[in-house]
Design an enzyme around this catalytic site. Structure first.
Site, PDB file in Angstrom:
ATOM      1  N   ARG A  10    -108.898 -18.008  77.435  1.00  0.00           N
ATOM      2  CA  ARG A  10    -108.789 -19.386  77.920  1.00  0.00           C
ATOM      3  C   ARG A  10    -107.343 -19.873  77.868  1.00  0.00           C
ATOM      4  O   ARG A  10    -106.978 -20.778  78.622  1.00  0.00           O
ATOM      5  CB  ARG A  10    -109.720 -20.294  77.095  1.00  0.00           C
ATOM      6  N   LYS A  39    -109.677  -7.949  65.721  1.00  0.00           N
ATOM      7  CA  LYS A  39    -111.077  -7.578  65.868  1.00  0.00           C
ATOM      8  C   LYS A  39    -111.440  -6.447  64.908  1.00  0.00           C
ATOM      9  O   LYS A  39    -110.560  -5.710  64.453  1.00  0.00           O
ATOM     10  CB  LYS A  39    -111.341  -7.101  67.305  1.00  0.00           C
TER      11      LYS A  39
END
Length: 493
Positions: free
Chosen positions: A352, A278
């Site tokens: 996920r 990030k």
């Protein structure tokens, strides 16, 4: 702080402080419309009516005046305007309660009689005002300063008496349990990543079990997950020195053999993005990537404290997502516990990857329903902002029940579509599916990914990326969506 119900609103002389609502004069012919206001005005020798007559005090929303009393009766009487009855919504009522508390919080004495629950509103019922009063004051009193060398003084904790009928007792019990559960959720979220690791979350799971003989907590270590084929979950923590955990908290409050309701929480205790790292700005906020797990554990604490007659299983999938020479790489393929293969196209779509194995693990409990909770996608923030959580489900009726629970709890969620046409975005050239579906409809395709592992039960997914914490000068965990989850389980019970 302890909360109690009091049915008699006239006993002003038995408490240290009193909070009184004042309706807007344009909506009442008598500004001192209640006996409580008239009694308070008598105690203060007409000071309230004089303040209204002079214009210093009115019933306009949040207009207030604190009266000090040196004679018999309460030493402090706060009168605060509630505005128009048809405008006093849940959001405004909560703000009203917090404003009132801020006016007396420095020195409330040993007991407070709070009559805001009698405020004139056409929008809120009594149960809602009791709920919001408890949760609003809990939020106002919350502090996270355990790492400060000179923490601020703890705010006073008087006994708080809410004026309401006895039939709100069950609501009061739920609200107190929910407020305390939100504090746990906030604490877990606000803890730094070097403290709140997957192992730390596992310890909290064991603490919940220690508090009740109806709870058994099991923690699956990496070797056990490997044996079960949870290669997707394990792939996320490969780059970290912190071992991943699957934490299973089993509450048996109902009859033996009755199908449980399952709550699944994403517990990424720090999300650097992994190899798909990030940007550095605000990366510290990625300690909040375990707020789904925090809200599930908070909800479990409330369920235990309320001693609900229902079976509930919480599953927390926890890992730390870090870049290193052992970390997963974009293009890697892993086999999930279900047997499906996943191509990891972006290591920053890791939530996920842990949740899919947790959902497969949930099958062994033969669940009545399953709700997973996750700070899953930035796309959800683009869609719904920071006020409303997203809900997606394989059953529209179940999604409606989740939204209804959110409305009851003033912890709103809104359903996004999840049609089969979105599933095509997850197609992979090399595996059964990819872990991202492109830029468009990112929150929906993330839910579509999870739906592939929830085909055997009624399931809903809550994306709380926009609601779990706030940024800026008031940075901190919000405690959402604990109220929604608790109300959901109460409704099922």
């Amino acid at each position: 702080m302890e909360f109690y119900l009091q049915q008699d609103a006239s006993k002003l002389d038995e408490v240290s402080s009193v909070i009184l609502p004042l309706v807007d004069a344009t909506h009442s012919n008598d500004v001192l419309a209640t006996d409580s206001l008239k009694n308070a005005d008598t105690i203060l020798n007409g000071a309230i009516s004089n303040a209204i007559a002079s214009g210093d005090l009115s019933g306009k929303f949040e207009n207030s005046q604190l009266f000090l009393n040196s004679g018999p009766g309460p030493s402090r009487i706060l009168v605060i305007g509630t505005g128009a009855p048809d405008k006093l919504s849940g959001r405004k009522y909560k703000k009203l309660v917090q404003t009132a508390w801020s006016k007396i919080s420095a020195n409330p004495g040993s007991s407070v009689l709070n009559l805001l629950t009698t405020a004139d509103t056409t929008i809120l019922d009594q149960h809602s005002k009791v709920r919001l009063s408890v949760e609003a004051i809990g939020q106002a009193r919350y502090r996270f300063d355990q790492f400060k060398t000179t923490p601020k003084d703890k705010p006073p904790a008087p006994n708080m008496f809410l004026v309401a009928h006895a039939d709100s007792q069950a609501q009061l019990k739920q609200s107190v349990a929910t407020s305390k559960a939100m504090d746990l959720c906030r604490d877990l979220g606000n803890l730094p990543g070097n403290i709140c690791t997957p192992s730390y979350l596992a310890e909290q799971g064991h603490k919940l079990a220690a508090a009740s003989d109806k709870v058994i907590t099991q923690v699956l270590e990496e070797a056990e997950m490997e044996a079960l084929g949870m290669h997707s979950l394990l792939s996320v923590g490969k780059g970290s020195a912190e071992p991943s955990k699957l934490i299973v908290i089993n509450y048996q409050g109902g009859e033996e053999g009755v199908q449980p309701h399952v709550l699944v929480g994403k517990g990424i205790t720090f999300d650097s993005g992994g190899i798909s790292i990030k940007p550095g700005a605000a990366m510290d906020e990625m300690k909040y990537d375990m707020c789904g797990a925090a809200s599930v554990m908070g909800a479990m604490q409330a369920i235990i404290n309320m001693d609900l007659k229902i079976n509930v299983v919480a599953i927390v999938a926890s890992a730390e997502n870090m870049p290193s020479s052992t970390a997963s790489k974009p293009g890697d393929i892993y086999t999930t516990m279900s047997g499906k293969t996943v191509e990891v196209l972006n290591t920053d779509a890791e939530g996920r990857l842990v949740l899919c194995d947790a959902l497969t693990y949930a099958e062994r409990f033969n669940p009545k329903t399953v709700v997973d909770v996750a700070t899953l996608t930035g796309a959800c923030i683009i869609a719904l902002g920071h006020h409303t959580s997203a809900v997606m489900s394989n059953d529209d009726q179940f999604a409606a029940s989740i939204m209804s629970a959110g409305k009851q709890a003033f912890d709103t969620a809104w359903q996004l579509p999840m049609g089969e046409e979105y599933q095509e975005q997850l197609d992979s050239n090399f595996a059964d599916l990819g872990n991202i579906g492109g830029r468009s409809a990112g929150a929906i395709t993330a839910a579509c990914f999870l739906s592939r592992f929830a085909e055997s039960f009624t399931w809903a997914h809550l994306d709380i990326a926009g609601t779990a914490w706030t940024s800026g000068t008031k940075k901190g965990s919000t405690g959402r969506c604990v109220p929604l989850l608790v109300q959901h389980i109460v409704n099922q019970a």
